[in-house]
Design an enzyme around this catalytic site. Sequence first.
Site, short mmCIF file in Angstrom:
data_model
loop_
_atom_site.label_atom_id
_atom_site.label_comp_id
_atom_site.label_asym_id
_atom_site.label_seq_id
_atom_site.Cartn_x
_atom_site.Cartn_y
_atom_site.Cartn_z
CE LYS A 73 65.19 -27.68 67.67
NZ LYS A 73 66.49 -27.26 68.23
CD GLU A 116 68.71 -30.46 51.68
OE1 GLU A 116 69.64 -31.27 51.52
OE2 GLU A 116 68.08 -29.95 50.74
CB CYS A 131 75.79 -32.64 55.33
SG CYS A 131 75.57 -31.08 54.47
CD GLU A 185 77.02 -37.26 58.50
OE1 GLU A 185 76.18 -37.37 59.41
OE2 GLU A 185 77.09 -36.24 57.79
P1 NAP Z 1 70.63 -33.52 64.75
O1 NAP Z 1 71.02 -34.10 66.03
O2 NAP Z 1 69.78 -34.32 63.83
O3 NAP Z 1 69.96 -32.12 65.08
C1 NAP Z 1 69.48 -31.27 64.07
C2 NAP Z 1 68.37 -30.41 64.63
O4 NAP Z 1 67.28 -31.24 64.99
C3 NAP Z 1 68.76 -29.64 65.89
O5 NAP Z 1 68.09 -28.41 65.89
C4 NAP Z 1 68.20 -30.55 66.98
O6 NAP Z 1 67.92 -29.87 68.18
C5 NAP Z 1 66.92 -31.00 66.33
N1 NAP Z 1 66.36 -32.22 66.91
C6 NAP Z 1 67.01 -33.26 67.50
N2 NAP Z 1 66.12 -34.17 67.90
C7 NAP Z 1 64.88 -33.71 67.58
C8 NAP Z 1 63.56 -34.20 67.75
N3 NAP Z 1 63.31 -35.37 68.33
N4 NAP Z 1 62.53 -33.45 67.32
C9 NAP Z 1 62.75 -32.27 66.72
N5 NAP Z 1 63.98 -31.74 66.53
C10 NAP Z 1 65.04 -32.46 66.95
O7 NAP Z 1 71.91 -33.13 63.86
P2 NAP Z 1 73.15 -32.25 64.29
O8 NAP Z 1 74.08 -33.12 65.05
O9 NAP Z 1 72.71 -30.96 64.87
O10 NAP Z 1 73.75 -31.89 62.85
C11 NAP Z 1 74.63 -32.70 62.19
C12 NAP Z 1 73.92 -33.54 61.14
O11 NAP Z 1 73.26 -32.67 60.21
C13 NAP Z 1 74.87 -34.37 60.31
O12 NAP Z 1 74.32 -35.63 60.10
C14 NAP Z 1 74.96 -33.58 59.01
O13 NAP Z 1 75.33 -34.35 57.89
C15 NAP Z 1 73.57 -33.05 58.89
N6 NAP Z 1 73.54 -31.88 57.99
C16 NAP Z 1 72.97 -32.02 56.78
C17 NAP Z 1 72.96 -30.95 55.89
C18 NAP Z 1 72.35 -31.09 54.54
O14 NAP Z 1 72.09 -30.07 53.93
N7 NAP Z 1 72.09 -32.29 54.05
C19 NAP Z 1 73.52 -29.72 56.28
C20 NAP Z 1 74.09 -29.62 57.53
C21 NAP Z 1 74.09 -30.71 58.39
P3 NAP Z 1 68.98 -29.89 69.39
O15 NAP Z 1 70.23 -29.33 68.88
O16 NAP Z 1 68.34 -29.02 70.38
O17 NAP Z 1 69.10 -31.32 69.79
#
Ligand code: NAP
Length: 484
Positions: A181, A257, A291, A388
Amino acid sequence: MSESSVVDGVAKDLFIGGKWVAASGGRSFAVHDPSTGQRLCEVADASPADGKAALDAAVAAQPGFAAMPPRERGEILRRAYEILLARNEELALLMTLEMGKPLAEARGEVAYAAEFFRWFAEEAVRIDGGYAVAPNGNGRFLITKQPVGPTLLITPWNFPMAMGGRKLGPAIAAGCTVVIKPAEQTPLSMLALAGVLAEAGLPDGVLNVVTTSDAGAVMEPLIRDGRARKLSFTGSTAVGRKLLEQCAEKVLRTSLELGGNAPFLVFDDADLDAAVDGAMQAKMRNIGEACTAANRFYVQRGVYDEFARRLTERMAAQKMGRGTEDGVVVGPLIDDDAVRKVRELVADAVDRGARVLTGGSEVDGPGHFYPATVLVDVPRDARMSDEEIFGPVAPISVFDTEDEAVAAANDTEYGLVSYLFTNDVKRALRVSERLEAGMIGLNQGIVSNPAAPFGGIKQSGLGREGGTVGIEEFLETKYIAVSL
Ligand code: NAP
């Protein structure tokens, strides 16, 4: 190659069991260009029933895929790698349109995603086992590795193709089928990637893609279903925590991650040119929406003013604009909420005594822009010390001693990456060992590499992606006790 032809060229349906299918009820949601706010297209909006159909397909395909010779699985990945390189230009444009990053970075991301396929094509045939004599001399141990089984993958919007490649490469190499997804804001790169893998010969049902505007409603039942045996998630710590709880019920293997809050330490003895170059990479890659982005700069007193001056000069010269324009480094942030958050964090730091050396201003016009910004004298109690920023803002604070620098760097719930600039080899090793992070950028501003183990400690996550350990996350170890 026009922008509309690139968007039109991507299938907008769900990819289930090797077929492109509309969402049940024909529902769809819009994808926008963050540089203009304009709608790019509509994609299928999966329901929980569509999610279940995707898991059914992955479960049905699992035994056949596990039995496919590893060399064949590797060759599929290798072909996908070659297709990605051949189509880099159109895929990069697609990514820039839905996510906003400058074209040069999007090209880099397509190549980076492809590298995961090349790396894991080579790893597919290196899954090892063992044969040993039991300590009592009578029995023998046979040790073998098998695919974990059907796997759920969830990826974020900031690296819309690479985060998929980083999970799909090892899953396919290991012989796991997948339901993936992508993020609601950037589904197109993943849909394009699914097309590439299908063209490379991936059997039907091995990869299933569900795009949805309601991630929780679609994914939670799949996590709780019990037939998927693993979840691999990249995204925020808040969502990761929630998913870990859901995984507990059926004891799913989990790789997480999560977020970061990277410190960037510059000692008096550093090569200042290298430190400023590294700072630009660590801060400005992906417009600061990474990240791994340097979130807190700690600079030793002897070079504090000079480092701030040089970084300010470089940041002030960064061109802001649509990612498709030549020379742009500062593309738009993903949405208005992201801009609002960066604005709030900067205002909070200034209220508490930080000074703005460049940027920090509002940007008029359409799109979600925020200028490259440098702040100095940022106090510990500023919100951005803990949160962040996810934008092009570099907050700098001073330190005097090595102990002070290490304590400040580790003063966070996160532990993804830390950057360290020093020319003293003893200090380099001493401080690298003391920094609480899964990865250290030692005199360099980028750590990501498909051949290296990427991942964090503390609340930055569980497990590693890439390197020789990356495939282990998708394998179970089985031991067969042999009586002679
Ligand atoms: P996010 O809000 O946590 O969303 C990530 C993914 O999870 C999206 O596909 C989102 O779908 C989905 N999601 C959200 N709520 C969910 C739920 N209740 N159940 C299942 N899936 C759910 O994060 P983001 O804003 O997209 O990304 C930024 C974050 O990712 C930052 O904190 C960044 O540091 C972190 N990140 C970490 C890494 C690493 O390798 N450590 C790499 C890249 C990014 P929707 O978009 O449809 O809400």
